[in-house]
Design a protein around this motif. Structure first.
Motif, PDB file in Angstrom:
ATOM      1  N   ASN A   1       1.320   2.490 -14.078  1.00 16.38           N
ATOM      2  CA  ASN A   1       2.759   2.366 -14.307  1.00 16.38           C
ATOM      3  C   ASN A   1       3.446   1.951 -13.016  1.00 16.38           C
ATOM      4  OD1 ASN A   1       2.495   3.242 -16.995  1.00 16.38           O
ATOM      5  ND2 ASN A   1       2.431   5.358 -16.310  1.00 16.38           N
ATOM      6  N   ALA A   2       3.145   0.746 -12.573  1.00 16.99           N
ATOM      7  CA  ALA A   2       3.672   0.263 -11.301  1.00 16.99           C
ATOM      8  C   ALA A   2       5.153  -0.068 -11.416  1.00 16.99           C
ATOM      9  CB  ALA A   2       2.906  -0.981 -10.866  1.00 16.99           C
ATOM     10  N   SER A   3       5.845   0.104 -10.317  1.00 14.60           N
ATOM     11  CA  SER A   3       7.260  -0.259 -10.274  1.00 14.60           C
ATOM     12  C   SER A   3       7.380  -1.783 -10.197  1.00 14.60           C
ATOM     13  CB  SER A   3       7.925   0.384  -9.057  1.00 14.60           C
ATOM     14  OG  SER A   3       7.438  -0.212  -7.866  1.00 14.60           O
ATOM     15  N   PRO A   4       8.545  -2.319 -10.496  1.00 17.18           N
ATOM     16  CA  PRO A   4       8.720  -3.776 -10.393  1.00 17.18           C
ATOM     17  C   PRO A   4       8.445  -4.312  -8.987  1.00 17.18           C
ATOM     18  CG  PRO A   4      10.517  -2.822 -11.653  1.00 17.18           C
ATOM     19  CD  PRO A   4       9.723  -1.681 -11.107  1.00 17.18           C
ATOM     20  N   GLU A   5       8.767  -3.543  -7.954  1.00 16.36           N
ATOM     21  CA  GLU A   5       8.511  -3.992  -6.583  1.00 16.36           C
ATOM     22  C   GLU A   5       7.012  -4.063  -6.307  1.00 16.36           C
ATOM     23  OE1 GLU A   5      10.630  -1.331  -7.211  1.00 16.36           O
ATOM     24  OE2 GLU A   5      12.430  -2.572  -7.124  1.00 16.36           O
ATOM     25  N   GLN A   6       6.266  -3.063  -6.787  1.00 18.96           N
ATOM     26  CA  GLN A   6       4.817  -3.084  -6.597  1.00 18.96           C
ATOM     27  C   GLN A   6       4.187  -4.248  -7.352  1.00 18.96           C
ATOM     28  OE1 GLN A   6       4.126   0.878  -8.047  1.00 18.96           O
ATOM     29  NE2 GLN A   6       3.720   1.669  -5.981  1.00 18.96           N
ATOM     30  N   LEU A   7       4.707  -4.530  -8.534  1.00 16.44           N
ATOM     31  CA  LEU A   7       4.183  -5.652  -9.314  1.00 16.44           C
ATOM     32  C   LEU A   7       4.468  -6.972  -8.616  1.00 16.44           C
ATOM     33  CD1 LEU A   7       2.750  -6.561 -11.864  1.00 16.44           C
ATOM     34  CD2 LEU A   7       4.941  -6.604 -13.007  1.00 16.44           C
TER      35      LEU A   7
ATOM     36  N   ALA B   1      -7.531 -11.096  -3.248  1.00 16.54           N
ATOM     37  CA  ALA B   1      -6.363 -10.888  -4.095  1.00 16.54           C
ATOM     38  C   ALA B   1      -6.127  -9.408  -4.374  1.00 16.54           C
ATOM     39  CB  ALA B   1      -6.517 -11.649  -5.406  1.00 16.54           C
ATOM     40  N   VAL B   2      -7.161  -8.599  -4.237  1.00 20.24           N
ATOM     41  CA  VAL B   2      -7.042  -7.181  -4.520  1.00 20.24           C
ATOM     42  C   VAL B   2      -7.197  -6.417  -3.215  1.00 20.24           C
ATOM     43  CG1 VAL B   2      -8.010  -5.235  -5.812  1.00 20.24           C
ATOM     44  CG2 VAL B   2      -8.047  -7.519  -6.778  1.00 20.24           C
ATOM     45  N   GLN B   3      -6.289  -5.508  -2.949  1.00 19.85           N
ATOM     46  CA  GLN B   3      -6.426  -4.680  -1.767  1.00 19.85           C
ATOM     47  C   GLN B   3      -7.592  -3.738  -1.967  1.00 19.85           C
ATOM     48  OE1 GLN B   3      -2.750  -2.637  -1.429  1.00 19.85           O
ATOM     49  NE2 GLN B   3      -1.591  -4.452  -0.899  1.00 19.85           N
ATOM     50  N   SER B   4      -8.340  -3.499  -0.897  1.00 21.00           N
ATOM     51  CA  SER B   4      -9.477  -2.602  -1.016  1.00 21.00           C
ATOM     52  C   SER B   4      -9.089  -1.232  -0.481  1.00 21.00           C
ATOM     53  CB  SER B   4     -10.673  -3.162  -0.248  1.00 21.00           C
ATOM     54  OG  SER B   4     -10.363  -3.248   1.120  1.00 21.00           O
ATOM     55  N   PHE B   5      -9.530  -0.225  -1.166  1.00 16.70           N
ATOM     56  CA  PHE B   5      -9.296   1.150  -0.760  1.00 16.70           C
ATOM     57  C   PHE B   5     -10.638   1.864  -0.732  1.00 16.70           C
ATOM     58  CE2 PHE B   5      -5.162   0.017  -2.518  1.00 16.70           C
ATOM     59  CZ  PHE B   5      -4.332   0.469  -1.514  1.00 16.70           C
ATOM     60  N   SER B   6     -10.791   2.764   0.209  1.00 19.26           N
ATOM     61  CA  SER B   6     -12.008   3.534   0.321  1.00 19.26           C
ATOM     62  C   SER B   6     -11.739   4.963  -0.121  1.00 19.26           C
ATOM     63  CB  SER B   6     -12.502   3.530   1.766  1.00 19.26           C
ATOM     64  OG  SER B   6     -13.608   4.397   1.902  1.00 19.26           O
TER      65      SER B   6
ATOM     66  N   ALA C   1      -2.394  -9.733 -12.034  1.00 18.72           N
ATOM     67  CA  ALA C   1      -1.736  -8.836 -11.081  1.00 18.72           C
ATOM     68  C   ALA C   1      -1.579  -7.440 -11.688  1.00 18.72           C
ATOM     69  CB  ALA C   1      -0.380  -9.404 -10.673  1.00 18.72           C
ATOM     70  N   ARG C   2      -1.209  -7.359 -12.950  1.00 20.08           N
ATOM     71  CA  ARG C   2      -1.078  -6.054 -13.618  1.00 20.08           C
ATOM     72  C   ARG C   2      -2.435  -5.357 -13.715  1.00 20.08           C
ATOM     73  NH1 ARG C   2       0.533  -6.616 -18.934  1.00 20.08           N
ATOM     74  NH2 ARG C   2       0.763  -4.390 -19.012  1.00 20.08           N
ATOM     75  N   GLN C   3      -3.495  -6.105 -14.011  1.00 19.34           N
ATOM     76  CA  GLN C   3      -4.832  -5.522 -14.103  1.00 19.34           C
ATOM     77  C   GLN C   3      -5.295  -5.016 -12.739  1.00 19.34           C
ATOM     78  OE1 GLN C   3      -7.228  -8.589 -15.848  1.00 19.34           O
ATOM     79  NE2 GLN C   3      -6.220  -8.430 -17.828  1.00 19.34           N
ATOM     80  N   ASN C   4      -4.938  -5.737 -11.667  1.00 22.86           N
ATOM     81  CA  ASN C   4      -5.292  -5.286 -10.325  1.00 22.86           C
ATOM     82  C   ASN C   4      -4.625  -3.949 -10.013  1.00 22.86           C
ATOM     83  OD1 ASN C   4      -6.889  -7.487  -9.841  1.00 22.86           O
ATOM     84  ND2 ASN C   4      -5.367  -8.590  -8.649  1.00 22.86           N
ATOM     85  N   LEU C   5      -3.372  -3.818 -10.393  1.00 25.93           N
ATOM     86  CA  LEU C   5      -2.676  -2.554 -10.147  1.00 25.93           C
ATOM     87  C   LEU C   5      -3.302  -1.416 -10.944  1.00 25.93           C
ATOM     88  CD1 LEU C   5       0.998  -3.803 -10.041  1.00 25.93           C
ATOM     89  CD2 LEU C   5      -0.278  -2.746  -8.175  1.00 25.93           C
ATOM     90  N   ILE C   6      -3.697  -1.685 -12.162  1.00 26.49           N
ATOM     91  CA  ILE C   6      -4.363  -0.664 -12.980  1.00 26.49           C
ATOM     92  C   ILE C   6      -5.698  -0.282 -12.348  1.00 26.49           C
ATOM     93  CG2 ILE C   6      -5.457  -0.232 -15.220  1.00 26.49           C
ATOM     94  CD1 ILE C   6      -3.201  -1.999 -16.434  1.00 26.49           C
ATOM     95  N   ALA C   7      -6.436  -1.278 -11.851  1.00 20.37           N
ATOM     96  CA  ALA C   7      -7.726  -1.006 -11.214  1.00 20.37           C
ATOM     97  C   ALA C   7      -7.557  -0.194  -9.932  1.00 20.37           C
ATOM     98  CB  ALA C   7      -8.432  -2.322 -10.902  1.00 20.37           C
TER      99      ALA C   7
END
Length: 115
Positions: free
Chosen positions: A69-75, A89-94, A58-64
């Protein structure tokens, strides 16, 4: 004869109890215990090793996704997505329409003609 059997059983039960008391927690169990309490509750059904792998994923997904430096809520939100993915599992962004600029106007357009 009975006396030796009773003594043997007492010694055997004493060594089993001593082994249970002297069991040291594994490094995975110690690392899991250092996680925030709400994250421990979310990952409580998993073995400590697998729970730590999910947490790191989950932390690696946020970094990707560009959020090192994600907040606890985002994590927590990302961890929920890892544990119960809807589509992925990973949200896609364009990057949007500007990621691949159009060809130069000096380049002639290619047209296909069927004969």
């Amino acid at each position: 004869m009975r006396r030796y059997a009773v003594i043997g059983l007492l010694l055997l039960s004493g060594t089993v109890a001593a082994q249970e008391v002297q069991r040291m927690p594994t490094p995975d169990e110690l690392a899991f215990a250092r996680l925030p309490q709400d994250v421990q509750v979310m990952l409580g059904a998993l073995p400590p090793r697998e729970a730590l792998q999910k947490y790191d994923y989950a932390r690696q997904n946020l970094i990707a996704l560009g959020n090192p430096n994600a907040s606890p809520e985002q994590l927590r939100t990302q961890l929920e997505a890892v544990l119960a993915p809807r589509y992925t599992a990973v949200q896609s962004f364009s990057a949007g329409s500007m990621s691949f600029p159009p060809l130069s106007p000096l380049v002639p357009a290619i047209s296909f003609e069927y004969r």
